[in-house]
Scaffold this motif. Structure first.
Motif, short mmCIF file in Angstrom:
data_model
loop_
_atom_site.label_atom_id
_atom_site.label_comp_id
_atom_site.label_asym_id
_atom_site.label_seq_id
_atom_site.Cartn_x
_atom_site.Cartn_y
_atom_site.Cartn_z
N GLN A 117 -48.41 129.91 2.29
CA GLN A 117 -47.71 129.23 1.18
C GLN A 117 -46.82 130.41 0.35
N ALA A 118 -47.39 131.58 0.41
CA ALA A 118 -46.82 132.63 -0.38
C ALA A 118 -45.39 132.98 0.44
N ARG A 119 -45.51 132.65 1.85
CA ARG A 119 -44.25 133.16 2.64
C ARG A 119 -43.25 132.12 2.42
N GLN A 120 -43.53 131.02 2.27
CA GLN A 120 -42.65 129.82 1.90
C GLN A 120 -42.00 130.24 0.50
N MET A 121 -42.99 130.37 -0.44
CA MET A 121 -42.40 130.58 -1.79
C MET A 121 -41.39 131.82 -1.86
N VAL A 122 -41.78 132.96 -1.12
CA VAL A 122 -40.76 134.13 -1.19
C VAL A 122 -39.47 133.66 -0.42
N ASN A 123 -39.48 133.10 0.48
CA ASN A 123 -38.46 132.51 1.49
C ASN A 123 -37.62 131.67 0.65
N HIS A 124 -38.16 130.90 -0.34
CA HIS A 124 -37.14 129.97 -1.19
C HIS A 124 -36.79 130.67 -2.57
#
Length: 210
Positions: A117-124
C-alpha cells in the motif's frame, strides 16, 4: 515491471514465516500462516521434511528478502551491485539500501499498513521529500530528508488510523515521526540493530557472489 499479483499469504507460507505483507490482517487470527504454517500446494506438509542444500538455503533467503520488500530480481541484483561497491559489510549495506527505499520508509513511519500500500501511495503522489513531490517508490532517502504527506490527503481517516497504530507499535530509532503534522524525518542511516526482520544477509551476498 511485472509484479506478483497472487495470494500474498502463500508467500509467507512458502518462506515459513510471517512477512507481514497484508497489514493488520497479519496480526489477527485471520492470518493464513497461523492456520497453515506449512508450504502451499498439494504436498505442503511433506516439504517440511525435505532438507535444503546450501544453494537452496541461500536461494530461499534471497527470495524471502525480495518478497518482504516487494522488489524484482533485476532490482535485487542492482542493490547487490551497489552494496558490494560501498564501504563496510556488503550484507549490511544491502539491507540498509532496502530500508532506505521511500516506500519502505512510508511504511515504517506508519502512513500505510503494508509496503504494498505504501508503494501505491508513493506512486500516486501522496508524498513530498524535502518539499518536492516524489512518486518513485525506489527513491533512496538520506539522513536529514523530510517525508511529508500532502495537505489534501491528511483528512483521510484510514491514514490517520494507520499512524495511530504505528505510534503504538513504535517507530524505528533511525526515523522520527511527527504524526500531528503528517511528516517524518530520516535521523540517520539504519544500523543493523534497527533492522529486526530475521534475515541472514550474508547468505544473499554468497548467493550472488557464487
Amino acid at each position: 515491471m511485472a509484479r506478483y499479483t497472487g495470494a500474498r499469504c502463500r508467500l509467507c507460507r512458502r518462506e515459513g514465516m510471517k512477512l507481514f505483507l497484508k497489514g493488520e490482517r497479519c496480526y489477527t487470527d485471520a492470518c493464513a500462516f497461523e492456520r497453515r504454517s506449512y508450504p502451499p500446494g498439494q504436498h505442503g506438509p511433506v516439504q517440511l521434511r525435505i532438507k535444503l542444500s546450501d544453494y537452496g538455503i541461500r536461494l530461499r533467503e534471497k527470495q524471502k528478502v525480495k518478497r518482504i520488500y516487494g522488489i524484482s530480481e533485476k532490482q535485487m541484483q542492482k542493490y547487490y551491485e551497489m552494496a558490494i561497491n560501498m564501504a563496510g559489510p556488503s550484507g549490511h549495506n544491502l539491507l540498509q539500501l532496502l530500508e532506505r527505499r521511500l516506500d519502505n520508509v512510508v511504511y515504517r513511519l506508519g502512513f500505510a499498513p503494508s509496503r504494498t500500500q505504501a508503494r501505491q501511495m508513493v506512486n500516486h503522489g501522496f508524498f513530498t521529500v524535502n518539499g518536492r513531490p516524489v512518486d518513485i517508490p525506489s527513491y533512496i532517502v538520506k539522513p536529514g530528508d523530510v517525508i511529508e504527506l500532502k495537505e489534501k490527503y491528511r483528512s483521510n481517516s484510514q491514514i490517520q488510523e494507520n499512524l495511530q497504530v504505528r505510534v503504538q507499535r513504535g517507530i524505528p530509532a533511525w526515523l522520527e515521526l511527527d504524526a500531528e503534522n503528517f511528516k517524518g524525518v530520516v535521523k540517520s542511516l539504519p544500523s543493523r540493530e534497527d533492522i529486526t526482520i530475521p534475515i541472514q544477509e550474508s547468505y544473499i551476498i554468497e548467493f550472488y557472489s557464487r
